[in-house]
Design an enzyme around this catalytic site. Structure first.
Site, short mmCIF file in Angstrom:
data_model
loop_
_atom_site.label_atom_id
_atom_site.label_comp_id
_atom_site.label_asym_id
_atom_site.label_seq_id
_atom_site.Cartn_x
_atom_site.Cartn_y
_atom_site.Cartn_z
N LYS A 196 -2.14 9.52 7.31
CA LYS A 196 -3.27 8.78 7.91
C LYS A 196 -2.79 7.48 8.51
CE LYS A 196 -3.63 5.20 4.96
NZ LYS A 196 -3.01 3.99 5.40
N ASP B 134 -6.40 5.71 -1.43
CA ASP B 134 -6.38 6.56 -0.23
C ASP B 134 -6.49 8.05 -0.55
OD1 ASP B 134 -5.92 4.28 1.29
OD2 ASP B 134 -3.74 4.56 1.38
O1 C5P Z 1 -5.00 2.24 -4.86
P1 C5P Z 1 -3.52 2.19 -4.75
O2 C5P Z 1 -2.83 2.53 -6.05
O3 C5P Z 1 -2.98 2.98 -3.61
O4 C5P Z 1 -3.16 0.69 -4.43
C1 C5P Z 1 -1.86 0.19 -4.52
C2 C5P Z 1 -1.92 -1.33 -4.59
O5 C5P Z 1 -2.37 -1.85 -3.34
C3 C5P Z 1 -2.89 -1.87 -5.61
O6 C5P Z 1 -2.27 -1.98 -6.87
C4 C5P Z 1 -3.23 -3.23 -5.04
O7 C5P Z 1 -2.19 -4.15 -5.28
C5 C5P Z 1 -3.24 -2.96 -3.54
N1 C5P Z 1 -4.59 -2.64 -3.02
C6 C5P Z 1 -5.52 -3.65 -2.92
N2 C5P Z 1 -6.76 -3.37 -2.43
C7 C5P Z 1 -7.07 -2.13 -2.00
C8 C5P Z 1 -6.12 -1.09 -2.08
C9 C5P Z 1 -4.88 -1.38 -2.59
O8 C5P Z 1 -5.25 -4.80 -3.30
N3 C5P Z 1 -8.29 -1.90 -1.50
#
Ligand code: C5P
Length: 300
Positions: free
Chosen positions: A11, A138
């Site tokens: 994506k 995601d």
């Molecule tokens: O959700 P995911 O594990 O992919 O996110 C990885 C990191 O990216 C999170 O630990 C956070 O630090 C950051 N993140 C964020 N806000 C979001 C998505 C991700 O701060 N909406």
């Protein structure tokens, strides 16, 4: 039955507005996810415990074992269903790793889809999306692909219509960027600034619905771009080069370092990809189209 197999697209975020950090450490987003025609293939066959076989151009860059998101997805699904996690997973990695293209999320979504079918679980799409959201922001989008608005931390989705296919070039780097590091850098760069609540850009949604690439080009925007370029200053060169080569618009994809450029049509995308590849500002320039969807989990 030998295996259950699906494919899941990478994506890009056509627009990514990021709010201030929330109490849980995540950031509130207003984004538009757009699946593009670069796919990881995920397959599951009967096994004992969860094993993982990685193939494809990015197999070596992908974490194996319990650190792999596809493995964690299979384990999380089995735990949710109250069964033992028994599956031999195979992931063919064509999506670059730590690239801002949600390749790990694609593999997690693929594993959820193929394991639901392999284990013949009676689990609705909505329930699968809840398991997906716990694995990563995601992952719910990657269950379907296509185009969707994402709110919350990216997991609250509303599907969007697209008037006609869009042609993109992905300028891929050899070296990944860490998503948490990019969000952290954004907070540092913004310290002392008032950060508004992120809003959905109606002009982008209208341009997408109309399939109007010329209107979409200048509207591409990513709040994480500044932080990604601060960590990787060469991204400014990549973005400038894409624009000089005639892209309708360009932006850092997600947390980077991949840059996505919008082209007028297929031929323009091929020219742009050749120009970017020749200019040396990226390791690899790939012409892709969007929207691209996640395939059904097929038995073969
Ligand atoms: O959700 P995911 O594990 O992919 O996110 C990885 C990191 O990216 C999170 O630990 C956070 O630090 C950051 N993140 C964020 N806000 C979001 C998505 C991700 O701060 N909406």
């Amino acid at each position: 039955m030998r295996q259950v197999i699906t494919r899941v697209p990478a994506k890009i975020n056509i627009v990514l507005r990021v709010g201030p950090p929330r109490a849980d450490g995540y950031h509130e987003l207003a984004t538009v996810f757009h699946g593009v025609s670069l796919y990881d293939e995920v397959a599951a066959s009967p096994g004992k415990g969860v094993s993982l076989d990685l193939t494809g151009p990015y197999a070596n860059a992908t974490p194996g074992g319990g650190g792999n998101l596809a493995v964690r997805a299979a384990q999380a699904l089995a735990a949710h269903a109250g069964i033992r996690a028994n599956a031999a997973l195979r992931v063919h990695k064509a999506i670059p790793v730590a690239a801002g293209l949600a390749g790990g999320s694609a593999d997690a979504a693929g594993a959820l889809l193929v394991c639901r079918r392999l284990w013949e679980l009676d689990l609705s799409d909505a329930e699968l999306a809840r398991v997906a959201a716990r694995l990563g922001s995601d992952v719910p989008f990657a269950l379907g692909g296509g185009v969707a608005r994402g709110g919350g931390r990216g997991e609250r989705l509303r599907r969007l219509a697209v008037g006609s296919p869009l042609h993109w070039v992905l300028a891929v780097s050899d070296d990944g960027l860490s998503t948490p590091a990019v969000y952290k850098r954004l907070d540092v760069l913004r310290s002392g600034r008032r950060v508004p609540k992120p809003k959905f850009d109606q002009a982008v949604i209208a341009a997408l619905r109309a399939g109007d690439a010329a209107a979409l080009g200048p509207a591409l925007a990513n709040d994480l771009g500044e932080a990604a370029a601060d960590l990787r200053p060469s991204l400014d060169d990549t973005l400038r080069t894409g624009r000089e080569l005639g892209a309708l618009g360009g932006l850092v994809s997600g947390s980077g370092p991949t840059c996505a450029f919008l082209a007028r049509d297929e031929r323009h995308a091929a020219e742009l990809a050749a120009g970017l590849q020749g200019s040396g500002v990226c390791a690899n320039a790939l012409a892709v189209t969007g929207p691209a969807w996640t395939g059904p989990a097929l038995r073969e």
